[in-house]
Design an enzyme around this catalytic site. Structure first.
Site, PDB file in Angstrom:
ATOM      1  N   THR A  73       0.852  -1.194   0.000  1.00 14.25           N
ATOM      2  CA  THR A  73       0.000   0.000   0.000  1.00 14.25           C
ATOM      3  C   THR A  73       0.888   1.245   0.000  1.00 14.25           C
ATOM      4  OG1 THR A  73      -1.823  -1.136   1.083  1.00 14.25           O
ATOM      5  CG2 THR A  73      -1.765   1.267   1.315  1.00 14.25           C
ATOM      6  N   ASN A 146      -6.100  -9.779  -7.410  1.00 14.82           N
ATOM      7  CA  ASN A 146      -6.187 -10.442  -6.107  1.00 14.82           C
ATOM      8  C   ASN A 146      -7.489 -11.220  -5.922  1.00 14.82           C
ATOM      9  OD1 ASN A 146      -6.738  -7.523  -6.209  1.00 14.82           O
ATOM     10  ND2 ASN A 146      -7.558  -7.790  -4.160  1.00 14.82           N
ATOM     11  N   GLN A 174       0.361  -9.950  -6.203  1.00 15.40           N
ATOM     12  CA  GLN A 174      -0.199 -11.309  -6.249  1.00 15.40           C
ATOM     13  C   GLN A 174       0.570 -12.221  -7.205  1.00 15.40           C
ATOM     14  OE1 GLN A 174      -2.435 -12.468  -4.230  1.00 15.40           O
ATOM     15  NE2 GLN A 174      -3.289 -10.586  -3.342  1.00 15.40           N
ATOM     16  N   SER A 194       4.717  -7.140  -1.912  1.00 21.07           N
ATOM     17  CA  SER A 194       4.310  -7.234  -0.508  1.00 21.07           C
ATOM     18  C   SER A 194       4.823  -8.541   0.080  1.00 21.07           C
ATOM     19  CB  SER A 194       2.782  -7.190  -0.423  1.00 21.07           C
ATOM     20  OG  SER A 194       2.359  -7.336   0.900  1.00 21.07           O
ATOM     21  N   HIS A 196       3.842 -10.219   2.800  1.00 21.91           N
ATOM     22  CA  HIS A 196       2.935 -11.213   3.400  1.00 21.91           C
ATOM     23  C   HIS A 196       2.143 -12.020   2.379  1.00 21.91           C
ATOM     24  CE1 HIS A 196      -1.122  -9.009   3.477  1.00 21.91           C
ATOM     25  NE2 HIS A 196      -0.305  -8.021   3.156  1.00 21.91           N
ATOM     26  N   THR A 233      13.771   4.371  10.209  1.00 24.52           N
ATOM     27  CA  THR A 233      14.584   3.173  10.456  1.00 24.52           C
ATOM     28  C   THR A 233      13.897   1.956   9.851  1.00 24.52           C
ATOM     29  OG1 THR A 233      15.338   4.156  12.500  1.00 24.52           O
ATOM     30  CG2 THR A 233      15.653   1.773  12.275  1.00 24.52           C
ATOM     31  N   CYS A 320     -12.533  -7.100   2.441  1.00 26.55           N
ATOM     32  CA  CYS A 320     -12.502  -5.648   2.653  1.00 26.55           C
ATOM     33  C   CYS A 320     -11.659  -5.347   3.880  1.00 26.55           C
ATOM     34  CB  CYS A 320     -13.908  -5.126   2.836  1.00 26.55           C
ATOM     35  SG  CYS A 320     -14.463  -4.252   1.399  1.00 26.55           S
TER      36      CYS A 320
END
Ligand code: PMP
Length: 379
Positions: A73, A146, A174, A194, A196, A233, A320
């Site tokens: 994001t 996604n 994705q 990303s 995760h 950092t 969402c």
């Protein structure tokens, strides 16, 4: 969390890979700030640069092209938010972090139409590229969706944008680790990732700058970290986990036939039980791990809860951020009717998925749809 759970929501977040967990734990032992010159600082810097190397390898780039962020994001907001874009175009199926940032450009933002599978309309893009603009133009296109897993024609679009002298941003969140990404082969200026979604920890991501990409404005200002392009950092432990996940994901890109086999088994089992099920995006190339489908008469929210109670985690069309289920803008852009879109579910598999996960899903599907339809008939 009980071992009896079946996790089928990898596109929302992937379970942490053991290699990533080990890397995070080990990095947490490091007391240093990567900007410090002492031994502890150099240790932290070493962890950071090792991870940078691993993340760059995932997309065949050089480590110096990678800028770590707090997630995709932030990465998307940074790229889309550059003041120099005088015209921005993105498809209507993009992630909200792209669409919302693009809309901030006001009337200079053009939403590109998509076909029934959600693939960008290349003729509309060509027309947009042909219109004269006075300054830099940006096209933002996701590699894979996604919700549906549908792949965009990235190589073709990259050529068109390069020929027109524009800049291309690709949201690779994705696609990374699921299809081969080679920044040397494709003229992409900015690729966002990303951690995760590939089995690393949450809250870490990256912008990878292609040879033609040069960020000018950091989103976060302050210190000179990340080549002065992202102050603050670095999240050393998170980045270490991202790096370990990237290495593991890269070694598994070729294992998509295994995951595709599971997904296809799930889809054929489901079709056999409820032949009226509509699968979205199936006329196009899709990620091997994703299945998006709807069955008119059922309500996605109710189904998600019923599956949860049966020990299965999956998503309504899109998860969402608020935890509520809104109408999917992706299915809407694809022209899927309201009733069918309201029943849409997404199953997404990944590195730890097994045959018995599919069997459990199908067993639950039989019960849940029977109950769901009975309720729908009474309502
Ligand atoms: N782009 C896409 C295509 C995504 O699926 C997601 C996560 N749902 C994001 C961007 C945002 O990623 P993050 O959670 O790292 O902010």
């Amino acid at each position: 969390m009980s071992l009896a759970r079946t996790y089928l929501d990898f596109n929302a977040t992937s379970p942490l890979r053991p290699q990533a967990r080990a890397a995070v734990i080990s990095a947490l032992e490091c007391a240093g700030n990567p900007s410090s010159v002492h031994l502890e600082g150099r240790w932290a810097r070493h962890i950071l640069e090792d991870a940078r190397q691993a993340v760059s390898a995932l997309v065949n780039a050089e480590p110096k092209q990678v800028i770590f962020t707090s997630g995709a994001t932030e990465a998307n907001t940074t790229v889309l938010g550059q003041a120099r874009w005088v015209a921005v175009a993105a498809a209507g199926v993009e992630h909200p972090s792209v669409l919302e940032a693009a809309r901030r450009h006001g009337s200079t933002f053009s939403q590109l139409p998509v076909d029934g599978d959600g693939r960008v309309c290349v003729d509309a893009l060509k027309a947009w590229l042909a219109a004269p603009v006075d300054g830099d133009r940006l096209v933002s296109l996701q590699w894979a969706n996604n919700e549906t897993g549908v792949l965009q024609p990235v190589a073709e679009v990259a050529e068109l944008v390069a020929e027109a002298g524009g800049t291309l941003h690709v949201d690779g969140v994705q696609a990374a680790g699921r299809v081969r990404i080679d920044l040397n082969e494709c003229p992409i200026s900015f690729l966002t990732l990303s951690s995760h979604k590939i089995g690393g920890p949450q809250g870490v991501g990256a912008i990878v700058q292609g040879p033609s990409g040069q960020l000018e404005q950091p989103l976060l200002i302050g210190g000179g970290q990340e080549h002065r392009l992202r102050a603050g950092t670095e999240n050393v432990a998170g980045v270490a986990g991202f790096g370990a996940a990237a290495t593991a994901a890269l070694s598994e890109v070729s294992s998509s036939p295994r995951v595709r086999g599971l997904r296809d088994e799930l889809e054929s089992g489901l079709s056999a039980m409820t032949p009226e099920t509509v699968f979205f995006g199936t006329r196009s190339e899709r990620l091997a791990n994703t299945s998006s489908f709807g069955l008119s008469g059922l309500r996605a929210e109710t189904m998600v809860i019923a599956f949860d109670l049966a020990g299965i985690a999956l998503s309504a069309g899109s998860a969402c951020s608020s935890g509520t289920v809104g109408r999917s803008h992706v299915l809407e852009a694809m022209g899927v009717g309201k009733a069918l879109a309201g029943s849409a579910l997404r199953v997404s598999l990944g590195w730890s998925s097994k045959k018995h996960d599919v069997a459990r899903f199908l067993e639950a599907w039989a019960k849940v749809t029977q109950r769901g339809r009975a309720t729908a008939e009474i309502a």
